[in-house]
Design an enzyme around this catalytic site. Structure first.
Site, PDB file in Angstrom:
ATOM      1  N   LYS A 232       0.832  -1.203   0.000  1.00 50.06           N
ATOM      2  CA  LYS A 232       0.000   0.000   0.000  1.00 50.06           C
ATOM      3  C   LYS A 232       0.867   1.254   0.000  1.00 50.06           C
ATOM      4  O   LYS A 232       0.679   2.139  -0.836  1.00 50.06           O
ATOM      5  CB  LYS A 232      -0.919  -0.013   1.235  1.00 50.06           C
TER       6      LYS A 232
ATOM      7  N   ARG B 279      -3.187   3.119   8.374  1.00 48.49           N
ATOM      8  CA  ARG B 279      -3.493   1.855   7.715  1.00 48.49           C
ATOM      9  C   ARG B 279      -2.323   0.892   7.700  1.00 48.49           C
ATOM     10  O   ARG B 279      -1.166   1.298   7.576  1.00 48.49           O
ATOM     11  CB  ARG B 279      -3.875   2.107   6.243  1.00 48.49           C
TER      12      ARG B 279
ATOM     13  N   GLY C  67      -7.842  -7.272   4.296  1.00 50.80           N
ATOM     14  CA  GLY C  67      -8.780  -7.376   5.409  1.00 50.80           C
ATOM     15  C   GLY C  67      -8.251  -8.069   6.643  1.00 50.80           C
ATOM     16  O   GLY C  67      -8.968  -8.211   7.628  1.00 50.80           O
TER      17      GLY C  67
ATOM     18  N   MET D 276      -5.500  -7.268   8.501  1.00 54.12           N
ATOM     19  CA  MET D 276      -4.935  -6.418   9.543  1.00 54.12           C
ATOM     20  C   MET D 276      -5.794  -5.166   9.711  1.00 54.12           C
ATOM     21  O   MET D 276      -6.765  -4.960   9.001  1.00 54.12           O
ATOM     22  CB  MET D 276      -3.490  -6.066   9.192  1.00 54.12           C
TER      23      MET D 276
ATOM     24  N   ARG E  88      -3.438  -1.615  -6.442  1.00 49.64           N
ATOM     25  CA  ARG E  88      -2.644  -2.843  -6.336  1.00 49.64           C
ATOM     26  C   ARG E  88      -3.035  -3.782  -7.468  1.00 49.64           C
ATOM     27  O   ARG E  88      -4.078  -3.571  -8.111  1.00 49.64           O
ATOM     28  CB  ARG E  88      -2.867  -3.521  -4.982  1.00 49.64           C
TER      29      ARG E  88
ATOM     30  N   HIS F 146      -3.067 -42.548  -0.931  1.00 45.76           N
ATOM     31  CA  HIS F 146      -3.272 -43.371  -2.122  1.00 45.76           C
ATOM     32  C   HIS F 146      -4.424 -42.831  -2.955  1.00 45.76           C
ATOM     33  O   HIS F 146      -4.302 -42.637  -4.168  1.00 45.76           O
ATOM     34  CB  HIS F 146      -3.542 -44.816  -1.697  1.00 45.76           C
TER      35      HIS F 146
ATOM     36  N   SER G 140      15.871 -40.730 -12.579  1.00 47.35           N
ATOM     37  CA  SER G 140      14.604 -40.037 -12.426  1.00 47.35           C
ATOM     38  C   SER G 140      14.351 -39.914 -10.932  1.00 47.35           C
ATOM     39  O   SER G 140      14.348 -40.914 -10.212  1.00 47.35           O
ATOM     40  CB  SER G 140      13.488 -40.824 -13.110  1.00 47.35           C
TER      41      SER G 140
ATOM     42  N   ASP H 183       9.103 -40.796  -2.417  1.00 44.53           N
ATOM     43  CA  ASP H 183       9.830 -41.633  -1.469  1.00 44.53           C
ATOM     44  C   ASP H 183      11.071 -40.931  -0.932  1.00 44.53           C
ATOM     45  O   ASP H 183      11.421 -41.080   0.231  1.00 44.53           O
ATOM     46  CB  ASP H 183      10.218 -42.966  -2.120  1.00 44.53           C
TER      47      ASP H 183
ATOM     48  N   CYS I 255       9.856 -37.659 -11.347  1.00 49.13           N
ATOM     49  CA  CYS I 255       8.564 -38.302 -11.602  1.00 49.13           C
ATOM     50  C   CYS I 255       7.710 -38.363 -10.340  1.00 49.13           C
ATOM     51  O   CYS I 255       6.689 -39.016 -10.305  1.00 49.13           O
ATOM     52  CB  CYS I 255       8.762 -39.697 -12.180  1.00 49.13           C
TER      53      CYS I 255
ATOM     54  N   TYR J  83      13.797 -33.040 -17.827  1.00 50.35           N
ATOM     55  CA  TYR J  83      12.347 -33.031 -17.962  1.00 50.35           C
ATOM     56  C   TYR J  83      11.674 -33.179 -16.600  1.00 50.35           C
ATOM     57  O   TYR J  83      12.301 -33.605 -15.636  1.00 50.35           O
ATOM     58  CB  TYR J  83      11.865 -34.151 -18.898  1.00 50.35           C
TER      59      TYR J  83
END
Lengths: 862, 862
Positions: free
Chosen positions: A22, A92, A101, A103, A336, A454, A752, A757, A819, A839
């Site tokens: 602001k 402000r 909105g 604060m 803004r 899953h 990859s 995991d 992946c 990739y």
């Protein structure tokens, strides 16, 4: 001496970090010659210092504020708290990132029992002065002194009722004086203190209150939910008041330079005459559409349009603005970047390029890549949606809208699907056995499991709507009931799921298909011009692959072979294989599997003609394939001709305490080489007939010798089949693999990164169980994000960097991809770009996100 | 040109890698002037090349062998395969590391139908020549041609029976000629080939057979079990034969320079006159004690003693030697370091220092640290042991000898113990609930679980005998029966367990206490002079701590607080806490726990006066504390006044798919700060009254913010209790903690590497489940060792190095220790020394091993 305060003239739009959004934009507007009331900003660093000092302002800060107030008094020729010519200011909040909105703000500061009289006299408008004073007492009383708004509203309503007044603007001087008096009494009663009459005191405690609001609950939650981290605090803007409540030639409004919902290039907004800002949102008086202003005050309207065009051109983006008209003069109080829907974001980006305002690169950066998700799935009609209240809210695990009869088993799902019915599969949690059920269902609802459970992963992979982890739903799979807040639902009852919000509705809500606009296609094409990374998809059947190709995938980065095993014929063979007591019977079972597995690949490879396809060898622990229910155990025992007791024993032998770290991945192929042999045979025999670049990926490698073992088997099969054009590589998902990547790269042609995991093991977080504490962790700021959603860079990312460095050292042309689920998330994709992957691979429905995100990463880091 | 052959004159004892142990020591003896028959060695590199060449010898190798044979013929003035004056040679295997009896040897090579006549004529001893020939045919036929020894033995026995002969030496020329003839017929019949008459051919195929034996099954298994890796292959020694079978003035024997069983300084060995080497071990004729030779041939005896003294002095170690006497002349055929028991190793080391032969440093390096294990636990009387056959063999999980009545539940174990009975606790596998049962039992027997299963770890910690993973035992905990090979045992039946061998015996075998000798104490003192690392112990009660102090521990490196919670009073409170629905009831339950927990610490801290004590906060997942059996669930439900259904639901809510990666460690303290508060209060309130250096360790930290969260709680409690002299640090066991150790070190005063969990996560191996494939992995050479036994250095070790480097960069005086199982294993300890840890911590009974191993590491790396 540190500088804590900046007058608007000292700032500009690039000082957001220090002055807040602001403050810096007010400064920028000032420099553009736009009418902005004078004022200054207290920096975000001051906020940080305030907290460091146990929430108090140092003398130096006070001194600098006082000096700026003096400047302001000089410019305005008014004086704060003066009895005759009082300076009124707004106080402000405004952080570097917009937190609308969240604060606090105080308006009309500087009024007291004396100055209100001065203001009345000066403006010759006693009603306006008292209206301002009652507004000030209420706002200050609420925000700064902590008195409930309700306490003030009650008084206001009572007095309006008593005098038969409907609109605030109809209150007369006497009414307003009474209101002011009663407001002051409430303050006295509730706080045992007089309403402060000293305007300097008012100012300081208002500033402190704004600083305090940086850490109020809703601000903290908002930052957490929006992923806002690392800011210093809020800045405070102190600005001379201009008044929209000075009568019918005054007013206030908010507007957008384009429609933020559709993106249409049309001035958009609303306003109210004789009002202050809060009246526009309060809802008692209905605001007017912005183009109505044309009739009311053409001059002002023209000026407004001129300025909004100027601002949009200057900022090169849709602007969200606040303005006030004081006795026929226009002032801007805020501008803004406008928040917008995904649809709007795309249209606006394309239009701004067409209009010559933005370059393609700039335009692409304006679209939040992850938001494209909204566009690709079925959606509810908003009009129908808002009429209904959700009966529960879970995790928005996979976007889309699903309506259907609920069922509690995969079998039921398939059956009802065959009857042509729409189905919602409801489970406590799903398992790989449910895969056909998931496939048959329109949507999945689970009571446990997180964003990467899953159900969630599979559903996202299939582009199917899923709400997971819906805590307050109790699923009883035995009695086939779902209970929520005391209401019971049984098989056949209809529910609607919103996978984009996680909301669950009773009954049917109307849905509509998503349509991909020309603008969307244009954005995709532009993305392709800039991105450096290739895009692949995770798919293990022809349908998914086809969808992914439509979305622009350039190959398959992960074909999971285990999903293929869950249909009736194959699971029989797999079970026979697992339960075999010796090599021969195992081989016999596997031999039966070969033609079935070939069929799977045939369909997939046909779709992928001319493109690379990465097939991962069998990965999950074998016991996932075994039956769990008593009935199924009996059936299987009969089928393969062993006793139920023996079968149960075998199943319990395969039980693992921590299956994630157990007998799975390449460990299976090493202990049962016949499995790898069969899979390699199926892959090569089909690949030989189709024109694809085949890559075989060995999962869960932790040591190069595991890979060498499997590579040898694959190599021998390739020789036998007579194929030579293939690659063999490793899924890097065990920390040790990353740490010894040099050794592995000597043998493997590609890596990859299996970041699901890798995240589990590097952080020690079980994907299935960590929901229990991750939420708490994010709440407490220990992690900023769920590491299964956004790639965790300091640990997991560090291992990826180590692996790449060590791997490339040994093999310069090592092909690198990802992946895991992270391959379809924009920030994670930027990481992938920066570390130099070739990739990313993601589920079909995330391919467009990946296309845009890879382009953004390339542009940002060029 | 590569040199493939070395005559003994060209070698020395430091060429083991190339010439094998046997070859290099023959060379060394030659250079010392000890009578050694002439010969040469084919190198281990040749063996490698042989395998590389698809098991064939290159022309160059054959050329070099021929040249050496020519040299040998020149020296011996004989000729290989000559009809009149034949050279006979032995062809022996010998790798760099001794693998006694695992590979092949051929003696008397060079005999054929003609040369045997020449030998007879030349030696004027037809009987000797034929005896040598029949020996050669049998050995060559067996080793090289693959004919079963049995086929030859049968002929020999038949002819001996027919002629009423008991001893081989009593066979006459005719008998021997018949034997030779029949032996040759067997060869013809079994191989469809003549017994080879060309001695060059004999030589080459014998050499190839020795190379082949490098990879026979038993050799591979032996290397695996002995942890022998990275060797090139076996060398082959070709040596002129000397004959112990030339009559009563000839003979052969093996001897040790000291007693390898007790260490006593006394010449030790046995011999046989008129025999070849294999007769000594064959057992038909009982060999004589070596000092009997004094009477038979004092000259030879004196020479033998002189040479063994010379060798022991030269090698500075006990020697294990082979010799042959040929017609009154002594020859040495082998010398090597003698394998010895732990008792002997200690006595010999001390004696050799006293005798001035070894320095203390050298002496310490002669003792295998891990073998000290043998000395510290109860042992079976060997005499009684050998009379019994084991009924089963499991894993030697924790050494010691236990005899007792079998019981199937922890409760039963406690009850019988109270009755004063000795008990063996038999379980499928144990869980933390069994802790008191384990404590009450003399030994633990489980049918599943590996070397680091719960039972194994706890038992080792307590120094209690444990046999785990005893596969062929079926435990039915319901019917309280144990079945093995069809035999059923019920509660109260007596078994004996040998934790040092994994053997299980029916009935009672007599045991004896271990006694620590003065020599042992001396070795410990010497170790303390050299070691750089401090030694701590893992103990959580006064008894264990006392034991560890006796063994020389200098502090506690890991006090696990969860074990404390399993006794009846405490587990009630813990369960109440877990099941609490809100903060208040949780706090109430915890408050009850405080005095009990304080009592635990009081006992422990008293024992540890003046020493550092590291207490780890609660670590295991909460559901470990909840009941699993129906009966227990009912009991608990009644006790805390909720329905069984509700309790079951709560238990199932706490269920985790992968508990290892779930809600445990500091994740508990973060979600339930009250637990950390209570534990810190208990620790500090007791520590304040006792004189100890208290360290509090936060487990399972993955991010510094987790630690900061817990440290703050601990700090606040410390302030409240009024204690300031304490340290707070982190257990490094999550890979991410190691990768972000710099950030953590800014906050933590110490790191203790929890290598059990770090191994699990870095390798992705569940400790509980990996038994299923680790064995296969070791068999296939993928891993050399079980990574839960020996620290895996390339992955886990690499993370430790990263953590140390990053940690020390931020905090120079960061204290570093290890508290995983590896802290008591000698090779892992050497790693700890090399990377610069300050201390290792291990279970009490491994403290002596750690003392010696740390000293050895310091000496080796000084």
């Amino acid at each position: 001496m540190k500088k804590y305060t900046y007058s608007f003239e000292e700032g500009n739009k690039d000082m957001k970090e220090l002055l807040g959004g602001k403050g810096s934009n007010l400064a920028e507007m000032k420099s553009l010659g736009i009418p902005v009331p004078s004022g200054f900003v207290i920096t975000t660093e001051t906020c940080k210092l305030y907290y460091k000092n146990n929430k108090s302002l140092t003398d130096e800060i006070r001194y600098q504020i006082d000096a700026k107030i003096k400047e302001l008094e000089k410019i305005s020729r008014k004086k704060l708290g003066d009895n005759y010519n009082p300076l009124l200011v707004s106080v402000r909040s405004g952080a570097a990132v917009s937190m609308p909105g969240m604060m606090d703000t105080v308006l009309n500061l500087g009024l007291n029992d004396e100055s209100v009289k001065g203001l009345a006299k000066k403006t010759k408008n006693k009603k306006f002065a008292l209206d301002s004073y009652r507004r000030f007492i209420q706002m200050f009383g609420n925000v700064v002194m902590g008195i409930a708004s309700r306490d003030f509203e009650e008084i206001l309503e009572r007095i309006k009722d008593k005098n038969n007044i409907y609109l605030d603007t109809d209150l007369n001087v006497e009414n307003l004086q009474n209101i002011v008096n009663e407001f002051k009494e409430v303050v006295q009663k509730k706080t045992k203190k007089e309403f402060p009459q000293n305007s300097n005191e008012q100012l300081y405690i208002a500033i402190e209150a704004v600083f305090d609001s940086w850490n109020n609950d809703r601000a903290i939650i908002y930052r957490r939910l929006s992923g806002i981290h690392g800011l210093l605090g809020t800045a405070v803007s102190i600005q001379e008041m201009v008044f929209g409540n000075m009568g019918e030639t005054s007013g206030t409004g908010v507007c957008f330079s384009r429609n933020p919902s559709t993106g249409e290039k049309k001035f958009y907004g609303e306003y109210l005459m004789n009002a202050q800002g809060e009246d526009v949102v309060a809802g008692v008086r209905t605001p007017l559409e912005i183009n109505m202003l044309k009739n009311q005050n053409l001059e002002i309207y023209k000026e407004l349009v001129e300025i909004k065009d100027k601002l949009e051109n200057h900022y090169k983006d849709v602007q969200d603005m606040e303005f006030t008209i004081q006795e026929g003069k226009l002032y801007f109080l805020q501008t803004r970047s406008g928040k917008r829907t995904a649809v709007a974001a795309i249209k606006i980006a394309v239009d701004l390029v067409d209009e010559g305002i933005l370059s393609k690169e700039e335009a692409l950066l304006k679209i939040e890549a992850n938001s494209l998700n909204q566009l690709l799935h079925k959606q509810f009609c908003i009009k129908d949606l808002v009429k209904n209240n959700p009966i529960s809210i879970g995790l928005a695990a996979s976007p889309g809208a699903a309506v259907g009869e609920i069922v509690f088993t995969a079998v039921e799902a398939c059956e009802k699907r065959c009857e042509g019915k729409n189905v919602i599969l409801v489970r406590k949690e799903t398992s790989p056995e449910d895969i056909e059920g998931i496939n048959s269902a329109n949507g999945i609802l689970t009571s446990t499991g997180g964003m990467t459970s899953h159900a969630a992963v599979v559903a996202r992979g299939m582009g199917k709507c899923c709400v997971s982890g819906c805590d307050d739903i109790v699923v009883d799979e035995k009695t086939k009931t779902l209970t929520v807040n005391g209401e019971e639902f049984v098989s056949g009852d209809v529910l609607s799921l919103d996978g984009s919000t996680g909301k669950v509705y009773k009954g049917k809500i109307i849905t509509k298909d998503s349509e991909l606009s020309d603008d969307f296609m244009k954005i995709m094409q532009w993305s392709d011009e800039f991105r450096k990374l290739k895009i692949r998809t995770n798919a293990d059947n022809g349908n998914d692959a086809k969808k992914a190709l439509e979305f622009g995938a350039e190959g398959i980065g992960l074909c999971r072979t285990e999903h293929m095993f869950f249909d009736v014929d194959k699971i029989k063979c797999i079970r026979e294989m697992i339960l075999a007591n010796d090599l021969n019977s195992r081989k016999k079972a596997i031999t039966k599997l070969l033609p079935l597995q070939k069929q799977d690949f045939k369909e997939l490879f046909k779709v992928m003609t001319g493109l690379p396809v990465n097939v991962r060898l069998l990965d999950p622990p074998l016991h996932e394939f075994l039956p769990k229910e008593k009935k199924d155990i009996k059936e299987l025992a009969d089928e393969i001709g062993i006793s139920q007791k023996k079968l149960k024993q075998k199943i319990s032998e395969l039980y693992e305490v921590n299956p994630m770290l157990g007998h799975r991945g390449c460990r299976l192929g090493i202990t049962y080489p016949e499995i790898t042999q069969m899979q390699a045979t199926a892959i090569f025999e089909v690949a030989k007939e189709e024109n694809i670049d085949i890559e075989i990926m060995v999962p869960l490698v932790g040591d190069v010798k595991e890979f060498v073992n499997q590579k040898k088997i694959i190599f021998d099969v390739a020789n036998k089949v007579g194929i030579s054009n293939y690659k063999v590589g490793v899924m890097i998902e065990v920390p040790r693999a990353a740490l010894t990547a040099d050794e592995i790269a000597r043998e493997a042609e590609f890596f990859s990164f299996g970041t699901n995991d890798l995240t589990q093991m590097t952080l020690g977080f079980s994907r299935d169980d960590s929901g229990k504490f991750i939420e708490e962790y994010i709440k407490k700021g220990i992690y900023n994000n769920n590491p299964f959603e956004k790639l965790e860079e300091d640990g997991v990312g560090e291992l990826i960097k180590i692996a790449i460095k060590k791997g490339k050292m040994e093999r310069r042309d090592l092909k690198l991809g990802i992946c895991g689920e992270h391959g379809g998330e924009s920030e994670s994709i930027e990481f992938c770009h920066k570390v130099g992957l070739d990739y990313v691979s993601c589920s079909p429905f995330r391919v467009p996100i990946a296309r845009l995100a890879t382009a953004q990463a390339a542009i940002r880091n060029s």
